[in-house]
Design a protein around this motif. Structure first.
Motif, PDB file in Angstrom:
ATOM      1  N   LEU A  22       0.832  -1.205   0.000  1.00 54.25           N
ATOM      2  CA  LEU A  22       0.000   0.000   0.000  1.00 54.25           C
ATOM      3  C   LEU A  22       0.866   1.255   0.000  1.00 54.25           C
ATOM      4  CD1 LEU A  22      -2.777   1.355   0.122  1.00 54.25           C
ATOM      5  CD2 LEU A  22      -2.674   1.147   2.631  1.00 54.25           C
ATOM      6  N   LEU A  23       1.946   1.248   0.782  1.00 54.12           N
ATOM      7  CA  LEU A  23       2.826   2.420   0.833  1.00 54.12           C
ATOM      8  C   LEU A  23       3.367   2.765  -0.547  1.00 54.12           C
ATOM      9  CD1 LEU A  23       4.378   4.582   2.408  1.00 54.12           C
ATOM     10  CD2 LEU A  23       6.163   2.870   2.819  1.00 54.12           C
ATOM     11  N   SER A  24       3.679   1.757  -1.354  1.00 50.10           N
ATOM     12  CA  SER A  24       4.240   2.009  -2.682  1.00 50.10           C
ATOM     13  C   SER A  24       3.269   2.766  -3.585  1.00 50.10           C
ATOM     14  CB  SER A  24       4.652   0.692  -3.344  1.00 50.10           C
ATOM     15  OG  SER A  24       3.508  -0.086  -3.682  1.00 50.10           O
ATOM     16  N   GLN A  25       1.977   2.777  -3.222  1.00 50.04           N
ATOM     17  CA  GLN A  25       0.955   3.487  -4.002  1.00 50.04           C
ATOM     18  C   GLN A  25       0.411   4.705  -3.267  1.00 50.04           C
ATOM     19  OE1 GLN A  25      -2.005   0.469  -5.502  1.00 50.04           O
ATOM     20  NE2 GLN A  25      -0.704  -0.920  -4.327  1.00 50.04           N
ATOM     21  N   SER A  26       0.991   4.998  -2.100  1.00 44.71           N
ATOM     22  CA  SER A  26       0.423   6.023  -1.222  1.00 44.71           C
ATOM     23  C   SER A  26       0.689   7.431  -1.728  1.00 44.71           C
ATOM     24  CB  SER A  26       1.007   5.863   0.182  1.00 44.71           C
ATOM     25  OG  SER A  26       0.541   6.873   1.054  1.00 44.71           O
ATOM     26  N   ALA A  27      -0.199   8.332  -1.337  1.00 46.12           N
ATOM     27  CA  ALA A  27      -0.004   9.751  -1.651  1.00 46.12           C
ATOM     28  C   ALA A  27       1.272  10.276  -1.011  1.00 46.12           C
ATOM     29  CB  ALA A  27      -1.214  10.558  -1.170  1.00 46.12           C
ATOM     30  N   SER A  28       1.669   9.717   0.118  1.00 42.59           N
ATOM     31  CA  SER A  28       2.929  10.050   0.783  1.00 42.59           C
ATOM     32  C   SER A  28       3.759   8.779   0.854  1.00 42.59           C
ATOM     33  CB  SER A  28       2.674  10.598   2.188  1.00 42.59           C
ATOM     34  OG  SER A  28       1.962  11.815   2.132  1.00 42.59           O
ATOM     35  N   HIS A  29       4.873   8.761   0.118  1.00 44.98           N
ATOM     36  CA  HIS A  29       5.672   7.540  -0.016  1.00 44.98           C
ATOM     37  C   HIS A  29       7.106   7.859   0.395  1.00 44.98           C
ATOM     38  CE1 HIS A  29       7.273   4.128  -2.816  1.00 44.98           C
ATOM     39  NE2 HIS A  29       7.344   3.808  -1.534  1.00 44.98           N
ATOM     40  N   ILE A  91       9.604  11.760  17.339  1.00 43.92           N
ATOM     41  CA  ILE A  91       9.659  12.982  16.562  1.00 43.92           C
ATOM     42  C   ILE A  91      11.038  13.094  15.919  1.00 43.92           C
ATOM     43  CG2 ILE A  91       9.582  15.517  16.682  1.00 43.92           C
ATOM     44  CD1 ILE A  91       7.914  15.268  19.245  1.00 43.92           C
ATOM     45  N   GLU A  92      12.061  12.725  16.716  1.00 43.08           N
ATOM     46  CA  GLU A  92      13.406  13.184  16.400  1.00 43.08           C
ATOM     47  C   GLU A  92      14.089  12.449  15.251  1.00 43.08           C
ATOM     48  OE1 GLU A  92      14.987  15.835  17.434  1.00 43.08           O
ATOM     49  OE2 GLU A  92      13.240  16.375  18.635  1.00 43.08           O
ATOM     50  N   ILE A  93      13.816  11.175  15.054  1.00 44.09           N
ATOM     51  CA  ILE A  93      14.678  10.420  14.138  1.00 44.09           C
ATOM     52  C   ILE A  93      13.977  10.006  12.853  1.00 44.09           C
ATOM     53  CG2 ILE A  93      16.169   9.621  16.009  1.00 44.09           C
ATOM     54  CD1 ILE A  93      14.777   6.900  15.825  1.00 44.09           C
ATOM     55  N   SER A  94      12.760  10.475  12.639  1.00 46.24           N
ATOM     56  CA  SER A  94      12.025  10.123  11.412  1.00 46.24           C
ATOM     57  C   SER A  94      11.652  11.418  10.709  1.00 46.24           C
ATOM     58  CB  SER A  94      10.769   9.311  11.748  1.00 46.24           C
ATOM     59  OG  SER A  94      11.072   8.233  12.601  1.00 46.24           O
ATOM     60  N   ASP A  95      12.368  11.736   9.654  1.00 46.40           N
ATOM     61  CA  ASP A  95      12.270  13.074   9.071  1.00 46.40           C
ATOM     62  C   ASP A  95      10.912  13.382   8.460  1.00 46.40           C
ATOM     63  OD1 ASP A  95      15.415  14.328   8.544  1.00 46.40           O
ATOM     64  OD2 ASP A  95      15.155  12.284   9.259  1.00 46.40           O
ATOM     65  N   TYR A  96      10.282  12.402   7.824  1.00 47.64           N
ATOM     66  CA  TYR A  96       8.988  12.616   7.168  1.00 47.64           C
ATOM     67  C   TYR A  96       7.998  11.550   7.624  1.00 47.64           C
ATOM     68  CZ  TYR A  96      11.983  15.193   3.849  1.00 47.64           C
ATOM     69  OH  TYR A  96      12.902  16.041   3.274  1.00 47.64           O
ATOM     70  N   LEU A  97       6.814  11.977   8.059  1.00 45.66           N
ATOM     71  CA  LEU A  97       5.762  11.060   8.480  1.00 45.66           C
ATOM     72  C   LEU A  97       4.447  11.474   7.848  1.00 45.66           C
ATOM     73  CD1 LEU A  97       6.734  10.798  12.268  1.00 45.66           C
ATOM     74  CD2 LEU A  97       7.159   9.085  10.482  1.00 45.66           C
ATOM     75  N   ASP A  98       3.445  10.573   7.903  1.00 47.36           N
ATOM     76  CA  ASP A  98       2.147  10.877   7.301  1.00 47.36           C
ATOM     77  C   ASP A  98       1.237   9.674   7.508  1.00 47.36           C
ATOM     78  OD1 ASP A  98       0.100  12.125   5.711  1.00 47.36           O
ATOM     79  OD2 ASP A  98       1.663  13.092   4.509  1.00 47.36           O
ATOM     80  N   VAL A  99       0.007   9.776   7.012  1.00 50.92           N
ATOM     81  CA  VAL A  99      -0.856   8.604   6.904  1.00 50.92           C
ATOM     82  C   VAL A  99      -0.543   7.920   5.578  1.00 50.92           C
ATOM     83  CG1 VAL A  99      -2.644   9.745   8.274  1.00 50.92           C
ATOM     84  CG2 VAL A  99      -2.777   9.796   5.785  1.00 50.92           C
ATOM     85  N   ILE A 100      -1.024   6.694   5.438  1.00 54.27           N
ATOM     86  CA  ILE A 100      -0.741   5.892   4.246  1.00 54.27           C
ATOM     87  C   ILE A 100      -2.059   5.577   3.559  1.00 54.27           C
ATOM     88  CG2 ILE A 100       0.260   3.739   3.375  1.00 54.27           C
ATOM     89  CD1 ILE A 100       1.969   3.661   5.964  1.00 54.27           C
ATOM     90  N   ALA A 101      -2.235   6.091   2.350  1.00 50.93           N
ATOM     91  CA  ALA A 101      -3.438   5.805   1.562  1.00 50.93           C
ATOM     92  C   ALA A 101      -3.199   6.260   0.134  1.00 50.93           C
ATOM     93  CB  ALA A 101      -4.672   6.513   2.137  1.00 50.93           C
ATOM     94  N   ARG A 102      -3.836   5.584  -0.803  1.00 45.53           N
ATOM     95  CA  ARG A 102      -3.776   6.032  -2.192  1.00 45.53           C
ATOM     96  C   ARG A 102      -4.455   7.397  -2.310  1.00 45.53           C
ATOM     97  NH1 ARG A 102      -5.572   0.853  -2.008  1.00 45.53           N
ATOM     98  NH2 ARG A 102      -4.133  -0.755  -2.778  1.00 45.53           N
ATOM     99  N   PRO A 103      -4.029   8.219  -3.271  1.00 44.54           N
ATOM    100  CA  PRO A 103      -4.634   9.554  -3.397  1.00 44.54           C
ATOM    101  C   PRO A 103      -6.159   9.516  -3.484  1.00 44.54           C
ATOM    102  CG  PRO A 103      -2.693   9.388  -4.792  1.00 44.54           C
ATOM    103  CD  PRO A 103      -2.924   8.012  -4.235  1.00 44.54           C
ATOM    104  N   GLU A 104      -6.699   8.527  -4.211  1.00 46.80           N
ATOM    105  CA  GLU A 104      -8.154   8.484  -4.397  1.00 46.80           C
ATOM    106  C   GLU A 104      -8.884   8.049  -3.125  1.00 46.80           C
ATOM    107  OE1 GLU A 104      -6.497   4.586  -6.223  1.00 46.80           O
ATOM    108  OE2 GLU A 104      -5.896   6.702  -6.000  1.00 46.80           O
ATOM    109  N   ASP A 105      -8.173   7.371  -2.211  1.00 41.20           N
ATOM    110  CA  ASP A 105      -8.795   6.909  -0.966  1.00 41.20           C
ATOM    111  C   ASP A 105      -8.562   7.852   0.202  1.00 41.20           C
ATOM    112  OD1 ASP A 105      -9.825   4.508  -2.031  1.00 41.20           O
ATOM    113  OD2 ASP A 105      -7.889   3.499  -1.768  1.00 41.20           O
ATOM    114  N   LEU A 106      -7.633   8.784   0.053  1.00 40.76           N
ATOM    115  CA  LEU A 106      -7.203   9.602   1.186  1.00 40.76           C
ATOM    116  C   LEU A 106      -8.348  10.389   1.832  1.00 40.76           C
ATOM    117  CD1 LEU A 106      -4.788  10.522   2.914  1.00 40.76           C
ATOM    118  CD2 LEU A 106      -4.404  12.347   1.234  1.00 40.76           C
ATOM    119  N   PRO A 107      -9.177  11.133   1.086  1.00 38.22           N
ATOM    120  CA  PRO A 107     -10.243  11.900   1.754  1.00 38.22           C
ATOM    121  C   PRO A 107     -11.202  11.025   2.543  1.00 38.22           C
ATOM    122  CG  PRO A 107      -9.915  12.686  -0.491  1.00 38.22           C
ATOM    123  CD  PRO A 107      -9.132  11.416  -0.364  1.00 38.22           C
ATOM    124  N   SER A 108     -11.647   9.931   1.945  1.00 39.06           N
ATOM    125  CA  SER A 108     -12.574   9.043   2.636  1.00 39.06           C
ATOM    126  C   SER A 108     -11.929   8.427   3.867  1.00 39.06           C
ATOM    127  CB  SER A 108     -13.058   7.951   1.679  1.00 39.06           C
ATOM    128  OG  SER A 108     -13.926   7.050   2.334  1.00 39.06           O
TER     129      SER A 108
END
Length: 340
Positions: A22-29, A91-108
């Motif tokens: 799923l991450l490989s298709q996520s809006a934030s990868h 917080i300190e050792i992970s430079d970028y974080l987010d939720v994981i979802a495809r762009p089309e699924d993210l709002p829902s």
């Protein structure tokens, strides 16, 4: 969408393959959302950054059972002393974080997530405190809309510069695109190293190398900086060792060294992931400062990344001057804090 809450390490581990697919298709990868990275982070609670916490990973599936959303959370006391649901990796050792979802699924997914967190089934939280989202993250406008409908408050605070270099795929074209004085300086320092009276070479650690010994060497050179030495507690050393090994097993480790007369003069711990080089940490042996080992190794890595057709060289968090002198383009990460 049907939500499921993951609260045990065993259930967390069982998601590994689906999670990364799923991450490989996520809006934030980004590499910090890989299952193997976050599993090591949870094992040490960020190298001892957090004294305690409870897993609260929210997953979503479509009617056919396909995984379509992950919000990797844990419940703890945040820096403000509030009961907070924070993103795994904070917080300190992970430079970028987010939720994981495809762009089309993210709002829902985000709307369904917040509806759940508003319900009696959710843990008693005072804040959703999410650090290190890129300012350009598509999650932020979706959060803003969903929070507004619920009558909650969202505060977005800019945290850190995160410069990166778009790469043209050609070393000479890259050099032509940066400041003339800087271009001359890179060439001069590399030439001086290559023409030294003693051998100077650089290398990238391979699968055939003794990884434990290479990790020890990197931590030693990293620890020559007093601030980094203080950072490298026993728990943090364990965390870094686990993360490095996990990245190697998954095929996205880039650990490199510059050696002067056989001694390590500089090291870079990078991730070679999703057609991008992510610069995670570095170290310099100050005994060899006259060879400018950090700059020379960085120059070789940029040349390699262009030759290998990587799309970008991401310096991640930090506004150190050298990042911009090498052509870094600025962007930022933020803290998104939701209260009700």
């Amino acid at each position: 969408m049907r939500l499921h809450i993951v609260r045990s390490v065993e259930d967390f581990d069982s998601l590994a393959e689906e999670w990364n697919n799923l991450l490989s298709q996520s809006a934030s990868h980004v590499p910090f959302l890989r299952h193997e990275y976050l599993a090591t982070w949870w094992r040490t609670l960020g190298g001892g950054e957090w004294p305690d916490g409870e897993l609260y990973i929210v997953t979503a599936r479509h009617a056919d059972g396909a995984l379509c959303g992950i919000t990797p959370l844990f419940l703890t006391k945040n820096l403000d002393g509030e009961a907070a649901l924070m993103l795994l990796g904070s917080i300190e050792i992970s430079d970028y974080l987010d939720v994981i979802a495809r762009p089309e699924d993210l709002p829902s997914f985000v709307n369904t997530l917040l509806e759940h967190l508003a319900s009696p089934e959710a843990p008693a939280w005072q804040a959703l405190d999410w650090y290190n989202l890129l300012e350009s993250s598509p999650t932020l406008p979706v959060l803003k809309s969903a929070v507004s409908r619920l009558g909650w408050q969202l505060n977005v605070e800019r945290l850190h510069h995160c410069p990166f270099i778009p790469l043209p795929g050609d070393w000479e074209i890259y050099l032509a695109g940066i400041d003339k004085k800087q271009r001359h300086e890179i060439r001069r320092k590399i030439r001086r190293a290559e023409n030294a009276d003693i051998p100077v070479r650089w290398r990238i650690v391979t699968q055939e190398d003794n990884l434990d010994a290479e990790i020890d060497a990197f931590l030693d050179v990293m620890g020559q900086d007093p601030q980094k030495q203080a950072f490298l507690t026993d728990a943090m050393r364990l965390q870094m060792r686990l993360a490095i090994k996990a990245a190697q097993r998954a095929g996205w480790l880039q650990l490199s060294f510059l050696e002067v007369d056989g001694d390590i003069a500089a090291g870079y711990l990078n991730f070679d992931y999703a057609n991008r080089i992510w610069v995670y940490n570095s170290g310099i042996n100050f005994e060899y400062s006259s060879y400018s080992p950090g700059w020379v190794l960085l120059g070789y890595l940029l040349q390699w990344a262009n030759e290998q057709q990587r799309g970008a060289f991401d310096f991640m968090r930090g506004d150190e001057d050298y990042k911009y002198r090498f052509g870094g383009v600025d962007r930022f990460v933020v803290r998104a804090k939701i209260t009700r």
